[in-house]
Design a protein around this motif. Structure first.
Motif, short mmCIF file in Angstrom:
data_model
loop_
_atom_site.label_atom_id
_atom_site.label_comp_id
_atom_site.label_asym_id
_atom_site.label_seq_id
_atom_site.Cartn_x
_atom_site.Cartn_y
_atom_site.Cartn_z
N LYS A 10 -9.15 1.22 -5.53
CA LYS A 10 -8.61 -0.02 -6.08
C LYS A 10 -8.05 0.30 -7.45
O LYS A 10 -8.73 0.86 -8.30
CB LYS A 10 -9.70 -1.09 -6.17
N LEU A 11 -6.80 -0.07 -7.66
CA LEU A 11 -6.10 0.29 -8.89
C LEU A 11 -6.02 -0.90 -9.83
O LEU A 11 -5.56 -1.97 -9.45
CB LEU A 11 -4.69 0.79 -8.56
N SER A 12 -6.46 -0.70 -11.04
CA SER A 12 -6.35 -1.75 -12.06
C SER A 12 -5.00 -1.63 -12.77
O SER A 12 -4.33 -0.59 -12.69
CB SER A 12 -7.49 -1.64 -13.08
N SER A 13 -4.62 -2.67 -13.47
CA SER A 13 -3.35 -2.69 -14.22
C SER A 13 -2.16 -2.35 -13.33
O SER A 13 -1.20 -1.70 -13.76
CB SER A 13 -3.42 -1.74 -15.42
N LYS A 14 -2.24 -2.76 -12.08
CA LYS A 14 -1.14 -2.59 -11.14
C LYS A 14 -0.85 -3.94 -10.50
O LYS A 14 -1.72 -4.82 -10.45
CB LYS A 14 -1.48 -1.58 -10.04
N ASN A 15 0.37 -4.12 -10.00
CA ASN A 15 0.70 -5.38 -9.33
C ASN A 15 1.80 -5.20 -8.32
O ASN A 15 2.07 -4.08 -7.88
CB ASN A 15 0.99 -6.49 -10.35
N ILE A 16 2.46 -6.28 -7.96
CA ILE A 16 3.38 -6.32 -6.83
C ILE A 16 4.52 -5.31 -6.91
O ILE A 16 5.09 -4.92 -5.89
CB ILE A 16 3.95 -7.77 -6.69
N VAL A 17 4.85 -4.83 -8.11
CA VAL A 17 5.94 -3.86 -8.25
C VAL A 17 5.44 -2.42 -8.32
O VAL A 17 6.24 -1.50 -8.53
CB VAL A 17 6.80 -4.16 -9.52
N SER A 18 4.14 -2.20 -8.12
CA SER A 18 3.58 -0.86 -8.25
C SER A 18 3.98 0.11 -7.14
O SER A 18 4.18 1.30 -7.41
CB SER A 18 2.05 -0.93 -8.36
N THR A 170 -4.09 4.76 -0.98
CA THR A 170 -4.75 5.58 0.02
C THR A 170 -3.88 6.80 0.25
O THR A 170 -2.81 6.94 -0.35
CB THR A 170 -5.00 4.80 1.32
N ILE A 171 -4.33 7.71 1.11
CA ILE A 171 -3.59 8.94 1.39
C ILE A 171 -3.16 8.95 2.84
O ILE A 171 -3.96 8.76 3.75
CB ILE A 171 -4.46 10.19 1.10
N ILE A 172 -1.86 9.17 3.04
CA ILE A 172 -1.29 9.28 4.38
C ILE A 172 -0.38 10.50 4.40
O ILE A 172 0.51 10.63 3.56
CB ILE A 172 -0.50 8.01 4.75
N ASP A 173 -0.65 11.41 5.34
CA ASP A 173 0.11 12.67 5.41
C ASP A 173 0.08 13.42 4.08
O ASP A 173 1.07 14.05 3.67
CB ASP A 173 1.57 12.41 5.81
N GLY A 174 -1.05 13.31 3.38
CA GLY A 174 -1.19 14.01 2.11
C GLY A 174 -0.44 13.36 0.96
O GLY A 174 -0.43 13.88 -0.16
N LYS A 175 0.16 12.21 1.19
CA LYS A 175 0.93 11.51 0.16
C LYS A 175 0.21 10.23 -0.25
O LYS A 175 -0.40 9.55 0.59
CB LYS A 175 2.33 11.18 0.67
N GLU A 176 0.32 9.88 -1.53
CA GLU A 176 -0.25 8.61 -1.98
C GLU A 176 0.62 7.45 -1.50
O GLU A 176 1.83 7.46 -1.68
CB GLU A 176 -0.36 8.55 -3.50
N VAL A 177 -0.03 6.49 -0.88
CA VAL A 177 0.63 5.26 -0.46
C VAL A 177 -0.04 4.10 -1.20
O VAL A 177 -1.27 4.03 -1.26
CB VAL A 177 0.52 5.06 1.07
N ILE A 178 0.76 3.22 -1.76
CA ILE A 178 0.25 2.09 -2.53
C ILE A 178 0.56 0.79 -1.79
O ILE A 178 1.66 0.61 -1.26
CB ILE A 178 0.84 2.07 -3.94
N ILE A 179 -0.43 -0.10 -1.75
CA ILE A 179 -0.24 -1.44 -1.20
C ILE A 179 -0.68 -2.45 -2.23
O ILE A 179 -1.81 -2.39 -2.73
CB ILE A 179 -1.05 -1.64 0.10
N SER A 180 0.20 -3.37 -2.58
CA SER A 180 -0.08 -4.38 -3.60
C SER A 180 0.15 -5.77 -3.03
O SER A 180 0.99 -5.96 -2.14
CB SER A 180 0.82 -4.20 -4.83
N GLY A 181 -0.58 -6.75 -3.55
CA GLY A 181 -0.39 -8.11 -3.09
C GLY A 181 -0.49 -9.12 -4.21
O GLY A 181 -1.22 -8.92 -5.20
N THR A 182 0.25 -10.19 -4.08
CA THR A 182 0.20 -11.34 -4.98
C THR A 182 0.19 -12.60 -4.13
O THR A 182 0.91 -12.68 -3.14
CB THR A 182 1.43 -11.37 -5.91
N ALA A 183 -0.63 -13.55 -4.51
CA ALA A 183 -0.71 -14.79 -3.74
C ALA A 183 -0.85 -15.99 -4.65
O ALA A 183 -1.18 -15.86 -5.83
CB ALA A 183 -1.89 -14.73 -2.76
N LYS A 184 -0.57 -17.15 -4.08
CA LYS A 184 -0.90 -18.41 -4.73
C LYS A 184 -1.59 -19.29 -3.71
O LYS A 184 -1.34 -19.20 -2.50
CB LYS A 184 0.32 -19.09 -5.32
#
Length: 408
Positions: A10-18, A170-184
């Motif tokens: 879980k990454l802090s100081s990150k958001n929808i554009v990360s 997370t790691i996929i094929d040895g590469k970092e993959v980032i998933i971010s979400g924003t909701a209301k």
């Protein structure tokens, strides 16, 4: 499928554009009196898209536009969002306005309109004032900074008291993959889905059909497992954009790292769902209900959602009243298969009922538990292997006040 699962971060100081290749912004254009009310989210390249939408038979105009993009195009590159006006129950003019929002965003970005999704939230039944939207689109300054992401998150809010953001890697094929979400989402939350808007970005490489399958499954156990007040909105939308810029091989359930992606997407959705439940209008506490031993997972979730949605349970939690009778009553009227002589109920770690029999408990201990910011109710049924969760919030005086004066 590989048995090796990389632990999610879980990454802090990150958001929808990360995630790689995403930009966003949000501004005040004049739909609302003062607060930000217009936002855009853009991918550098057309992205695979998945969406889930309200089950309310009355659909807001933006739902029609976004569904066309998701189901006909299969790709989405941008989303334009406004708050302050739901553009719902607005007839032919509302449809025209939603298409104009799509066109305005496309012209600004130099892309085809069929690559633009539209979402709106706010008051139902009022024609959109398009003049500030037209000028506002031109004023938006897209960027990939933390501030740009914050601006986007703020601009989609209505009665929310806080922004709702979360990011995992997370790691996929040895590469970092980032998933971010924003909701209301804060009120009129009875999903399948709810008055909620959710936007998820990822740089993972995955085709739209596989992404849609994953989102639909995950929605059932996250966004569709929250309730605030039992009302289902006209505007509920969750959109996931995956632009593939992480450079992994295309994902599917056959990919050795599929479980990593799936668990990361689920973690983002669950975080956002809990944040919406916790921020229910006027709420002071998050309520989590866990049901075990139902005849199926579906029935377990059904019971959990019935309990957490009961006004009497919600008010008891608000008043710190250990009234387990309200809990067992909700279990009984849920419509699921239950045997009253096998029901066991806990509030926190305190046993209230065991195999249908009341258990002596300490009022002082229960008051301490119920005064916490999070209250967990556990129900065991002894009927099968079904297991499920639901999340909600307490029902307070402030909820009535907020909704009694919403339009004013």
């Amino acid at each position: 499928m590989s048995n090796l699962v990389i632990e999610l971060k879980k990454l802090s100081s990150k958001n929808i554009v990360s995630p790689k290749g995403f930009t966003a912004d949000g501004i005040h254009c004049g739909i609302k009196h003062k607060k930000k009310d217009l936002a855009m989210l853009v991918s550098e390249v057309p992205a695979s898209v998945a969406g889930v939408f309200t089950t309310n038979a009355v659909h807001a105009a933006p739902i029609k536009v976004s569904k066309e993009v998701v189901y006909n195009s299969g790709k989405m590159q941008a989303i334009i969002v406004n708050s302050g006006n739901a553009n719902a129950c607005t007839g032919k003019q509302g449809i025209a306005d939603a298409y104009e929002m799509q066109q305005l965003a496309a012209e600004k970005l130099g892309i085809e309109p069929y690559l633009v999704g539209v979402a709106s939230t706010g008051v139902i039944g009022e024609i959109m004032n398009m003049a500030p939207v037209r000028t506002g689109v031109e004023k938006i300054q897209l960027g990939d900074t933390l501030e740009n992401g914050i601006n986007f998150a703020q601009a989609i809010l209505t009665t929310d008291t806080v922004m709702k953001d979360t990011t995992y890697s997370t790691i996929i094929d040895g590469k970092e993959v980032i998933i971010s979400g924003t909701a209301k989402g804060s009120g009129m939350i009875e999903p399948n889905m709810a008055t909620m808007l959710g936007f998820i970005t990822t740089d993972a490489n995955i085709e739209s059909d596989e992404l849609q399958k994953a989102l639909s499954e995950i929605t059932d156990i996250t966004f569709n497992s929250i309730t605030v007040d039992g009302d289902t909105s006209t505007n509920d939308t969750v959109l996931v954009l995956a632009n593939g810029l992480a450079g992994n091989e295309p994902l599917s359930p056959l990919h050795p790292d599929w479980v990593n992606f799936y668990n990361a997407l689920k973690a983002v959705a669950e975080d956002l769902a809990k944040a919406i439940a916790r921020d229910g209008e006027g709420a002071t506490k998050l309520i989590e209900v866990e049901v075990d031993g139902a005849i199926s997972d579906e029935e377990a979730r059904k019971i959990a959602k019935t309990v957490v949605g009961s006004p009497l349970v919600k008010t008891a939690v608000f008043g710190c009243d250990a009234n387990w009778g309200r809990i067992i009553a909700a279990v009984g009227y849920s419509g699921a298969t239950v045997d009253p002589e096998k029901i066991t109920i806990k509030i926190g770690n305190a046993m209230m009922v065991e195999n249908g029999e009341p258990v002596p408990f300490s009022e002082e201990e229960l008051i301490k538990i119920l005064k916490g910011n999070e209250v967990k109710i556990s129900v065991t049924l002894g009927q099968g292997e079904g297991h499920g969760f639901a999340w909600g919030c307490d029902l307070t005086y402030d909820y009535v006040q907020i909704n009694a004066s919403y339009r004013s």
